[in-house]
Design an enzyme around this catalytic site. Structure first.
Site, short mmCIF file in Angstrom:
data_model
loop_
_atom_site.label_atom_id
_atom_site.label_comp_id
_atom_site.label_asym_id
_atom_site.label_seq_id
_atom_site.Cartn_x
_atom_site.Cartn_y
_atom_site.Cartn_z
N GLU A 1 0.84 -1.21 0.00
CA GLU A 1 0.00 0.00 0.00
C GLU A 1 0.87 1.25 0.00
O GLU A 1 0.39 2.36 -0.16
CB GLU A 1 -0.89 0.04 1.25
CG GLU A 1 -2.23 -0.63 1.08
CD GLU A 1 -2.11 -2.12 0.92
OE1 GLU A 1 -1.50 -2.77 1.77
OE2 GLU A 1 -2.61 -2.65 -0.09
N ASN B 1 -0.98 -7.39 -3.45
CA ASN B 1 -1.53 -6.50 -4.47
C ASN B 1 -0.46 -5.64 -5.13
O ASN B 1 0.69 -5.61 -4.70
CB ASN B 1 -2.58 -5.59 -3.82
CG ASN B 1 -2.02 -4.87 -2.62
OD1 ASN B 1 -2.01 -5.43 -1.53
ND2 ASN B 1 -1.54 -3.65 -2.80
N ASP C 1 -6.67 -4.50 -4.68
CA ASP C 1 -6.01 -4.98 -3.45
C ASP C 1 -6.43 -6.41 -3.14
O ASP C 1 -6.55 -6.80 -1.98
CB ASP C 1 -6.30 -4.04 -2.26
CG ASP C 1 -5.55 -4.41 -0.99
OD1 ASP C 1 -4.50 -5.08 -1.08
OD2 ASP C 1 -6.02 -4.05 0.11
#
Ligand SMILES: O=C(O)c1cc(C(=O)O)c2c(n1)C(=O)C(=O)c1cc(C(=O)O)[nH]c1-2
Ligand SMILES: [Ca+2]
Length: 682
Positions: A179, A256, A301
């Site tokens: 992220e 992800n 994600d």
């Protein structure tokens, strides 16, 4: 067992069923089934379970560890990667090791300062620290034997939250950060010395440089442009691994993309290998063998870092060596673990991003409506996933997999001009997350999130039974030969179900949300069951909705036995009353900007729309004194408490409107509290 503590080796882990009283590796055995042959506690007597002992952990943040239990000693971890060795019979502390994670590293994680446990091997205990070190401890004393830095670039937000696994004298560890703009990889270190033996990157590096290996050469062809180099690429190996000694294959799950938004990450499209994939590697060399990508070109994600289980299943009359995974994307995969061939894939939870997996191509058939990279779309599952890191278990007797399944949804809106900002900042290519501010709207969204304990038949690919929970983010599961499934719940209970029917047979209060996977073991013939209790992780930090669970973080080891009589400590008191609030002076336009800033920078820890989930401070309760030093806090005054600095990204007038938004939300709360309760209720 000799004079060493934790004298675990490969032969012992492979023969784990011969000593079912121990729990020697993360998933108990290399196949990570989390199934215990212990049966002293069974369906008939589980109702007599009582507390044997409790142990309070140091930091009241998310607890996600699976304890390792070897010869009567439990090795476990809490927040900030602190390691505890406890007498497994009494809960008495034998030693503690605090890796002193610099608190100013906290903001480099997406999802709380959690740790999922240690590995034990030949007298040492291994822990990955949140700031990315791999540390070997003497299992007898807790003193470090060696430390190595697993992070390739300290200017990027690398963290470790996952538990190491040890295979053939190699400690295997990945990291988190997709992220936050990192390039994922998994590394193997010599268990005795800490020397790096191999490293496998999961996404390509700079196309101007030669690829590291054949796998990276293959992967590179599935990416477009080179924007991803700056953005990190992602594909982090932040949790799951499994090992098949017979095939000598190590399986890792990858995460992800970084960014999530493929339009920005790889503007020309492409599958973006090896995002959201299961990869088989040779443990001796880290060499690529096969991969299966669950979500090609992932833009939601939809990590494939969820727990991997190996089992031999009779499918269409044939005994198949399979690998099973229920990743975030809501498909349950059964894969031939020798070849990577897809055997079957079916939806185990509601989803709208893909209709089904095409068995000819092995690819999901995407719903064009789920493409949020052009305009905002309601997507399910959300990035919380149909199943997150909370481990599932497989019971070979019932043939069922017990999945902490969840129904989740989210509105995703693109920021197609997003740029990588810097370390410590979400790097996903989205507009700030949106969530209704008004209590009724919020309640509706919260109600749409539903938690389940799902018993799944992996051969028939359908549900056998399903137990509803109050909300999502319930615990990992443990299944036993006593015909039981153990699971903690988000709303603060330790529970046992009948493995065959799903009937609830026992529960006990845990004072706090329970997320971790429970374990069972014996000492001197007595069977114990341990739940690591402590609310936190991504959902609880995100705030608002998590309050449905009505729990607060309170980190504790809870161990039960038949007829146990230990007392549960009283739950911690919560929330003070609202202090005197400064006035709202900002215009509605300024407050709208303040909201966007809050949800963009602050919400992932302090909760969407400034409603905390109770793990980190609820900023609506900031005292006048704190409001006075607000700018100082943004400039880094509380770095050592784990509060990152954002002042470099927010000019003073932005800081002021951000503060005004928080004050406005405090006034909203004041009004809400003054209204009759029934208005806010469901
Ligand atoms: O992409 C990543 O590198 C990464 C890392 C982690 C982590 O390390 O905990 C999580 C996630 N992603 C993630 O997507 C996620 O939902 C998540 C939940 C949690 C948690 O501990 O509650 N961690 C993570
Ligand atoms: Ca992620």
């Amino acid at each position: 067992a000799g004079s060493q503590a934790a004298p675990v080796d490969g032969a012992r882990i492979q023969a784990a069923d011969r000593e079912p009283g121990n729990w020697m590796s993360h998933g108990r055995s290399y196949d990570e089934q989390r199934y215990s042959p212990l049966a002293k506690i069974d369906q008939a007597n589980v109702g007599q379970l009582g507390l044997a002992w409790t142990y309070k952990l140091d930091v009241d943040r998310g607890v996600e560890a699976t304890p390792i239990v070897v010869d009567g000693i439990m090795y476990t971890t809490g927040a900030y990667s602190i390691v505890y060795a406890l007498d497994a019979r009494s809960g008495k502390l034998l030693w503690k090791y605090d890796p002193q994670v610099p608190r100013d590293w906290s903001g480099n994680g997406c999802c709380d300062v959690v740790n999922r446990g240690v590995a034990a091997w030949k007298g040492k205990v291994y822990v990955g620290s949140f700031d990315g070190r791999l540390i070997a401890l003497d299992a007898r004393t807790g003193k470090p034997a060696w430390t190595t830095d697993t992070v390739i670039d300290r200017n990027r937000s690398y963290t470790i939250t996952g538990a190491p696994r040890v295979v053939k004298d190699k400690v295997i560890i990945g990291n988190g950060g997709a992220e936050m703009g990192v390039r994922g990889y998994v590394s193997a270190y010599d268990a005795a010395s800490g020397k790096l033996l191999w490293r496998f990157f999961t996404v390509p590096g700079d196309p101007k440089q030669p690829p590291e290996n054949k796998a990276m050469e293959m992967a590179r062809k599935t990416w477009s442009g080179d924007a991803y180099v700056q953005q990190g690429g992602g594909g982090t190996v932040w949790d799951s691994m499994a090992y098949d000694p017979e095939l000598d294959l190590l399986y890792v799950g990858t995460g992800n993309g970084s960014m999530w938004n493929r339009k920005v990450r790889s503007p020309g499209g492409g599958d973006n290998l090896f995002l959201s994939s299961i990869i088989a590697l040779k443990p001796d060399s880290g060499e690529y063998v096969w991969h299966y990508q669950t979500t090609p070109g992932d833009t939601w994600d939809y990590t494939a870092t969820q727990h991997i289980i190996l089992a031999d299943l009779r499918i269409k009359g044939e005994l198949r060596k399979v690998l099973m995974q229920a990743p975030k994307n809501a498909f349950f995969y059964v894969i031939d673990r020798k070849t990577g061939e897809l055997i079957s894939a079916e939806k185990f939870a509601p989803s709208n991003w893909a209709s089904h997996v095409d068995m000819k191509t092995g690819r999901p058939v995407e719903n064009p409506e789920a493409d949020w990279t052009k305009e905002a779309r309601l997507i399910f599952p959300s990035p919380f996933g149909a199943h997150n890191w909370q481990p599932m278990s497989f019971n070979p007797k019932t043939g069922l997999v017990y999945i902490p399944m969840q129904e989740t949804l989210i509105l995703l809106a693109p920021d197609n001009n997003a740029k990588y900002v810097r370390k410590g900042i979400f790097n996903v290519g989205l507009q700030p997350f949106d969530m209704p501010e008004d209590p009724k709207g919020l309640q509706q969204v919260a109600d749409a999130h539903k938690g389940h304990l799902l018993a799944w038949d992996p051969v028939a690919q359908k549900a056998a039974w399903d137990q509803p929970h109050v909300t999502i983010w319930n615990g990992g599961t443990l299944s036993t030969a006593g015909g039981l499934v153990f699971q903690g719940s988000a709303d603060g209970r330790a529970v046992a179900y009948a493995a065959d029917t799903g009937k609830k047979l026992w529960e006990a209060p845990a004072n706090t949300g329970v997320m971790a996977g429970p374990v069972t073991y014996t000492v001197d013939g007595e069977q114990y069951v341990t739940f690591m209790a402590g609310w936190g992780g991504a959902f609880a930090l995100g705030g608002a909705m998590a309050n449905v669970a009505k729990v607060r973080p309170e980190a504790r080891v809870l161990t039960y036995k038949l007829g146990g009589k230990a007392k549960m400590p009283a739950p911690k008191r919560v929330m003070a009353s609202l202090p005197k609030l400064p006035p709202v002076t900002a215009t509605p336009e300024q407050l709208a900007l303040g909201r966007a800033l809050f949800n963009g920078y602050c919400s992932v820890c302090h909760g969407f729309n400034a409603i905390s989930g109770g793990v980190l401070p609820d900023l609506r309760y900031l005292t006048p004194e704190k409001h006075q030093i607000f700018a100082g806090i943004l400039a880094g005054a509380y770095l050592q408490k784990g509060m990152p600095a954002f002042a470099d990204l927010l000019p003073p007038d932005y800081q002021a409107v951000l503060q005004q938004y928080i004050i406005k939300r405090a006034h909203d709360l004041e009004q809400e509290l003054a209204q009759p309760q029934k208005d806010a209720a469901r």
